[in-house]
Scaffold this motif. Structure first.
Motif, PDB file in Angstrom:
ATOM      1  N   GLY A 154       0.816  -1.210   0.000  1.00 52.73           N
ATOM      2  CA  GLY A 154       0.000   0.000   0.000  1.00 52.73           C
ATOM      3  C   GLY A 154       0.846   1.256   0.000  1.00 52.73           C
ATOM      4  N   ALA A 155       1.861   1.273  -0.867  1.00 55.29           N
ATOM      5  CA  ALA A 155       2.807   2.401  -0.868  1.00 55.29           C
ATOM      6  C   ALA A 155       2.519   3.391  -1.987  1.00 55.29           C
ATOM      7  CB  ALA A 155       4.240   1.876  -0.977  1.00 55.29           C
ATOM      8  N   SER A 156       1.341   3.296  -2.594  1.00 53.03           N
ATOM      9  CA  SER A 156       1.013   4.246  -3.661  1.00 53.03           C
ATOM     10  C   SER A 156       0.459   5.558  -3.122  1.00 53.03           C
ATOM     11  CB  SER A 156       0.011   3.616  -4.635  1.00 53.03           C
ATOM     12  OG  SER A 156      -1.119   3.126  -3.938  1.00 53.03           O
ATOM     13  N   SER A 157       0.241   5.633  -1.808  1.00 54.78           N
ATOM     14  CA  SER A 157      -0.215   6.906  -1.233  1.00 54.78           C
ATOM     15  C   SER A 157       0.035   6.928   0.270  1.00 54.78           C
ATOM     16  CB  SER A 157      -1.704   7.143  -1.522  1.00 54.78           C
ATOM     17  OG  SER A 157      -2.489   6.211  -0.826  1.00 54.78           O
ATOM     18  N   ILE A 165       0.786   7.097   4.162  1.00 52.82           N
ATOM     19  CA  ILE A 165       1.891   6.675   5.036  1.00 52.82           C
ATOM     20  C   ILE A 165       2.812   5.702   4.306  1.00 52.82           C
ATOM     21  CG2 ILE A 165       2.393   5.331   7.127  1.00 52.82           C
ATOM     22  CD1 ILE A 165      -0.264   6.550   8.313  1.00 52.82           C
ATOM     23  N   SER A 218      -4.906  -0.053  -6.978  1.00 49.78           N
ATOM     24  CA  SER A 218      -5.475   0.568  -8.183  1.00 49.78           C
ATOM     25  C   SER A 218      -4.617   1.723  -8.707  1.00 49.78           C
ATOM     26  CB  SER A 218      -6.888   1.083  -7.892  1.00 49.78           C
ATOM     27  OG  SER A 218      -6.841   2.006  -6.824  1.00 49.78           O
ATOM     28  N   ARG A 277       0.339   6.441  -9.424  1.00 51.11           N
ATOM     29  CA  ARG A 277       0.845   7.034  -8.177  1.00 51.11           C
ATOM     30  C   ARG A 277       2.037   6.238  -7.656  1.00 51.11           C
ATOM     31  NH1 ARG A 277      -2.970   5.976  -4.736  1.00 51.11           N
ATOM     32  NH2 ARG A 277      -4.699   5.508  -6.108  1.00 51.11           N
ATOM     33  N   ASP A 295      -7.437  -8.499  -0.856  1.00 52.04           N
ATOM     34  CA  ASP A 295      -8.648  -9.296  -1.057  1.00 52.04           C
ATOM     35  C   ASP A 295      -8.398 -10.527  -1.908  1.00 52.04           C
ATOM     36  OD1 ASP A 295     -10.744  -8.022   0.291  1.00 52.04           O
ATOM     37  OD2 ASP A 295     -10.730  -6.411  -1.190  1.00 52.04           O
ATOM     38  N   ALA A 312      -0.737  -1.788   3.803  1.00 51.26           N
ATOM     39  CA  ALA A 312      -1.935  -1.673   2.951  1.00 51.26           C
ATOM     40  C   ALA A 312      -3.193  -1.824   3.781  1.00 51.26           C
ATOM     41  CB  ALA A 312      -1.900  -2.749   1.862  1.00 51.26           C
ATOM     42  N   GLN A 323      -7.602  -1.988   3.384  1.00 50.92           N
ATOM     43  CA  GLN A 323      -8.848  -1.910   2.627  1.00 50.92           C
ATOM     44  C   GLN A 323      -9.824  -1.191   3.550  1.00 50.92           C
ATOM     45  OE1 GLN A 323     -12.429  -3.437   2.498  1.00 50.92           O
ATOM     46  NE2 GLN A 323     -11.811  -5.315   1.449  1.00 50.92           N
ATOM     47  N   LYS A 370      -7.639  -4.296  13.003  1.00 49.87           N
ATOM     48  CA  LYS A 370      -6.388  -3.642  13.390  1.00 49.87           C
ATOM     49  C   LYS A 370      -5.911  -4.136  14.754  1.00 49.87           C
ATOM     50  CE  LYS A 370      -5.423  -1.030   9.869  1.00 49.87           C
ATOM     51  NZ  LYS A 370      -4.189  -1.264   9.109  1.00 49.87           N
ATOM     52  N   GLY A 411      -2.017   7.523  15.193  1.00 49.88           N
ATOM     53  CA  GLY A 411      -3.268   8.229  15.388  1.00 49.88           C
ATOM     54  C   GLY A 411      -3.646   8.894  14.072  1.00 49.88           C
ATOM     55  N   LEU A 412      -4.634   9.744  14.131  1.00 48.39           N
ATOM     56  CA  LEU A 412      -5.033  10.462  12.913  1.00 48.39           C
ATOM     57  C   LEU A 412      -3.804  11.143  12.305  1.00 48.39           C
ATOM     58  CD1 LEU A 412      -7.435  11.355  11.141  1.00 48.39           C
ATOM     59  CD2 LEU A 412      -7.423  13.480  12.448  1.00 48.39           C
ATOM     60  N   THR A 443      -2.515  12.693   6.066  1.00 50.44           N
ATOM     61  CA  THR A 443      -2.173  12.235   4.712  1.00 50.44           C
ATOM     62  C   THR A 443      -3.010  13.004   3.692  1.00 50.44           C
ATOM     63  OG1 THR A 443      -3.857  10.532   4.841  1.00 50.44           O
ATOM     64  CG2 THR A 443      -1.659   9.891   5.508  1.00 50.44           C
ATOM     65  N   SER A 482      -4.605  11.707   1.440  1.00 57.34           N
ATOM     66  CA  SER A 482      -5.777  10.927   1.050  1.00 57.34           C
ATOM     67  C   SER A 482      -6.889  10.948   2.098  1.00 57.34           C
ATOM     68  CB  SER A 482      -5.359   9.485   0.777  1.00 57.34           C
ATOM     69  OG  SER A 482      -4.479   9.033   1.767  1.00 57.34           O
ATOM     70  N   ARG A 483      -6.676  11.648   3.214  1.00 58.55           N
ATOM     71  CA  ARG A 483      -7.739  11.728   4.215  1.00 58.55           C
ATOM     72  C   ARG A 483      -8.875  12.579   3.679  1.00 58.55           C
ATOM     73  NH1 ARG A 483      -7.625   8.096   8.095  1.00 58.55           N
ATOM     74  NH2 ARG A 483      -8.918   9.442   9.355  1.00 58.55           N
TER      75      ARG A 483
HETATM   76  N1  LIG Z   1      -4.094   8.074   7.807  1.00 54.66           N
HETATM   77  C1  LIG Z   1      -4.419   7.907   9.081  1.00 54.66           C
HETATM   78  O1  LIG Z   1      -4.888   8.839   9.766  1.00 54.66           O
HETATM   79  C2  LIG Z   1      -4.230   6.572   9.738  1.00 54.66           C
HETATM   80  C3  LIG Z   1      -4.444   6.483  11.111  1.00 54.66           C
HETATM   81  C4  LIG Z   1      -4.247   5.262  11.736  1.00 54.66           C
HETATM   82  C5  LIG Z   1      -3.816   4.162  11.005  1.00 54.66           C
HETATM   83  N2  LIG Z   1      -3.619   4.283   9.672  1.00 54.66           N
HETATM   84  C6  LIG Z   1      -3.150   3.095   8.952  1.00 54.66           C
HETATM   85  O2  LIG Z   1      -2.014   3.449   8.184  1.00 54.66           O
HETATM   86  C7  LIG Z   1      -1.985   2.692   6.984  1.00 54.66           C
HETATM   87  C8  LIG Z   1      -1.903   3.634   5.786  1.00 54.66           C
HETATM   88  O3  LIG Z   1      -3.037   4.494   5.827  1.00 54.66           O
HETATM   89  P1  LIG Z   1      -3.151   5.739   4.841  1.00 54.66           P
HETATM   90  O4  LIG Z   1      -4.073   6.706   5.456  1.00 54.66           O
HETATM   91  O5  LIG Z   1      -1.782   6.150   4.445  1.00 54.66           O
HETATM   92  O6  LIG Z   1      -3.911   5.022   3.620  1.00 54.66           O
HETATM   93  P2  LIG Z   1      -4.176   5.495   2.122  1.00 54.66           P
HETATM   94  O7  LIG Z   1      -3.472   6.767   1.804  1.00 54.66           O
HETATM   95  O8  LIG Z   1      -5.646   5.404   1.899  1.00 54.66           O
HETATM   96  O9  LIG Z   1      -3.437   4.349   1.290  1.00 54.66           O
HETATM   97  C9  LIG Z   1      -3.908   3.043   1.344  1.00 54.66           C
HETATM   98  C10 LIG Z   1      -2.982   2.170   0.519  1.00 54.66           C
HETATM   99  O10 LIG Z   1      -3.500   0.825   0.576  1.00 54.66           O
HETATM  100  C11 LIG Z   1      -3.728   0.395  -0.775  1.00 54.66           C
HETATM  101  N3  LIG Z   1      -4.909  -0.451  -0.811  1.00 54.66           N
HETATM  102  C12 LIG Z   1      -6.209  -0.088  -0.757  1.00 54.66           C
HETATM  103  N4  LIG Z   1      -6.991  -1.188  -0.784  1.00 54.66           N
HETATM  104  C13 LIG Z   1      -6.152  -2.251  -0.891  1.00 54.66           C
HETATM  105  C14 LIG Z   1      -6.344  -3.637  -0.997  1.00 54.66           C
HETATM  106  N5  LIG Z   1      -7.568  -4.204  -0.989  1.00 54.66           N
HETATM  107  N6  LIG Z   1      -5.251  -4.433  -1.104  1.00 54.66           N
HETATM  108  C15 LIG Z   1      -4.006  -3.906  -1.106  1.00 54.66           C
HETATM  109  N7  LIG Z   1      -3.760  -2.595  -1.029  1.00 54.66           N
HETATM  110  C16 LIG Z   1      -4.831  -1.775  -0.912  1.00 54.66           C
HETATM  111  C17 LIG Z   1      -3.910   1.644  -1.601  1.00 54.66           C
HETATM  112  O11 LIG Z   1      -3.574   1.337  -2.950  1.00 54.66           O
HETATM  113  P3  LIG Z   1      -4.241   2.080  -4.220  1.00 54.66           P
HETATM  114  O12 LIG Z   1      -4.478   3.508  -3.820  1.00 54.66           O
HETATM  115  O13 LIG Z   1      -3.192   1.905  -5.254  1.00 54.66           O
HETATM  116  O14 LIG Z   1      -5.503   1.353  -4.542  1.00 54.66           O
HETATM  117  C18 LIG Z   1      -2.901   2.573  -0.938  1.00 54.66           C
HETATM  118  O15 LIG Z   1      -1.611   2.305  -1.420  1.00 54.66           O
HETATM  119  C19 LIG Z   1      -3.231   1.825   6.982  1.00 54.66           C
HETATM  120  O16 LIG Z   1      -2.912   0.535   7.452  1.00 54.66           O
HETATM  121  C20 LIG Z   1      -4.156   2.535   7.951  1.00 54.66           C
HETATM  122  O17 LIG Z   1      -5.066   1.661   8.555  1.00 54.66           O
HETATM  123  C21 LIG Z   1      -3.805   5.470   9.007  1.00 54.66           C
END
Ligand SMILES: NC(=O)c1ccc[n+]([C@@H]2O[C@H](COP(=O)([O-])OP(=O)(O)OC[C@H]3O[C@@H](n4cnc5c(N)ncnc54)[C@H](OP(=O)(O)O)[C@@H]3O)[C@@H](O)[C@H]2O)c1
Length: 262
Positions: A14-17, A19, A40, A44, A67, A93, A95, A168, A195-196, A199, A201-202
């Motif tokens: 899940g490194a396309s966006s 964290i 997808s 990116r 999935d 990554a 979902q 989680k 925590g929050l 990013t 993408s939020r």
């Molecule tokens: N952002 C926060 O505030 C926050 C807080 C607490 C924990 N987290 C955790 O930190 C991690 C990263 O979060 P983020 O906010 O950086 O997420 P994000 O920007 O939404 O990125 C999600 C990544 O996961 C990939 N992804 C989506 N569905 C997937 C699937 N079914 N299989 C494989 N890859 C999939 C996406 O790929 P595509 O875009 O290419 O589809 C993207 O690379 C997650 O584990 C999240 O639970 C985030």
């Protein structure tokens, strides 16, 4: 500090966006060979790969869908064929189960059982499958680092997203068991619970909510993806000599913050 990452192979799912992208770039700055997975967002992911290479690392982009278990095995096999092994896995990554993070106003009983099955299959079983796939190679080399990305929601709770928080929280159980199972083979596994995090993408969270959350953190600010990435890189590196089976709270996850909404 010597991270011992120069030339190491690091797979960041899940490194396309978000964290994951920040984490891939941070490993690039350490001279690592970074496998960037996307579901997808191939374009990116390619941009993140260019950033990794500009920072001094090497990059390889592969599709992976939590999935779809065979896609996880294919992605790991692809990276091993490309670079000969995987030293570090960052299982990041997620979902979200919709268009973004779960809606906190959803009532527990309104979440269909199918959503529980889908969320736990992707975020818990899919993550376990990615760990399972990299372990034989790490055991053979008697060295490995695994970092699982959980969420403050796992401990804190959040009204609404039962399946997300449950999946989680399960990652901590996975890490505790795996720490014992793989520790004697030189493999360390830890959990980061952000925590929050601010990013790109939020979704548009109201500024008043962000301010309230920030005020409730010890540092009075929310983390950005680079804050989380630096912690991940430490845990998933040779600089982490013997820390395993731990959950590290990052940013507002360290607070007992008031819930968002609900
Ligand atoms: N952002 C926060 O505030 C926050 C807080 C607490 C924990 N987290 C955790 O930190 C991690 C990263 O979060 P983020 O906010 O950086 O997420 P994000 O920007 O939404 O990125 C999600 C990544 O996961 C990939 N992804 C989506 N569905 C997937 C699937 N079914 N299989 C494989 N890859 C999939 C996406 O790929 P595509 O875009 O290419 O589809 C993207 O690379 C997650 O584990 C999240 O639970 C985030």
């Amino acid at each position: 500090m010597d991270t011992d990452l120069n030339g190491r192979v690091v797979m960041v799912t899940g490194a396309s966006s978000g964290i994951g992208a920040a984490t891939a770039r941070a490993y690039g700055r350490e001279g690592a060979r970074v496998a960037i997975t996307y579901r997808s967002g191939r374009d990116r992911a390619e941009k993140v790969a260019a950033d990794v290479e500009a920072a001094g690392g090497q990059a390889h982009v592969v599709p992976l869908d939590l999935d779809d278990p065979p896609s996880i095995d294919r992605a790991v096999a692809d990276v091993i064929e490309h670079w000969g092994g995987i030293d570090v896995l960052v299982a990041n990554a997620v979902q979200w189960g919709g268009d973004g993070p779960p809606d906190p106003s959803t009532r527990f009983e309104d979440v269909p059982v199918a959503a529980w099955e889908s969320m736990t299959r992707a975020n818990l079983v899919g993550t376990a499958a990615s760990v399972r796939a990299v372990l034989p190679g790490m055991r053979a080399k008697e060295w490995g680092r695994i970092v699982l990305i959980s969420s403050g929601v796992a401990e804190e709770g959040l009204p609404g997203p039962g399946p997300y928080g449950t999946a989680k929280a399960g990652l901590y159980g996975l890490a505790r068991g795996l720490a014992w199972n793989a520790g004697r083979d030189g493999i360390l596994v830890n959990v980061v619970a952000p925590g929050l995090t601010l990013t790109e993408s939020r979704p548009g969270i109201p500024q008043a909510v962000l301010d309230t959350l920030a005020a409730a953190t010890p540092s009075r600010r929310l983390s950005d993806p680079d804050d989380v990435a630096r912690l991940i890189v430490f845990l998933g590196s040779g600089a982490n000599g013997n820390l395993t089976g731990e959950l590290v709270r990052e940013g507002s996850s360290a607070a007992r913050a008031p819930h968002i909404g609900g």
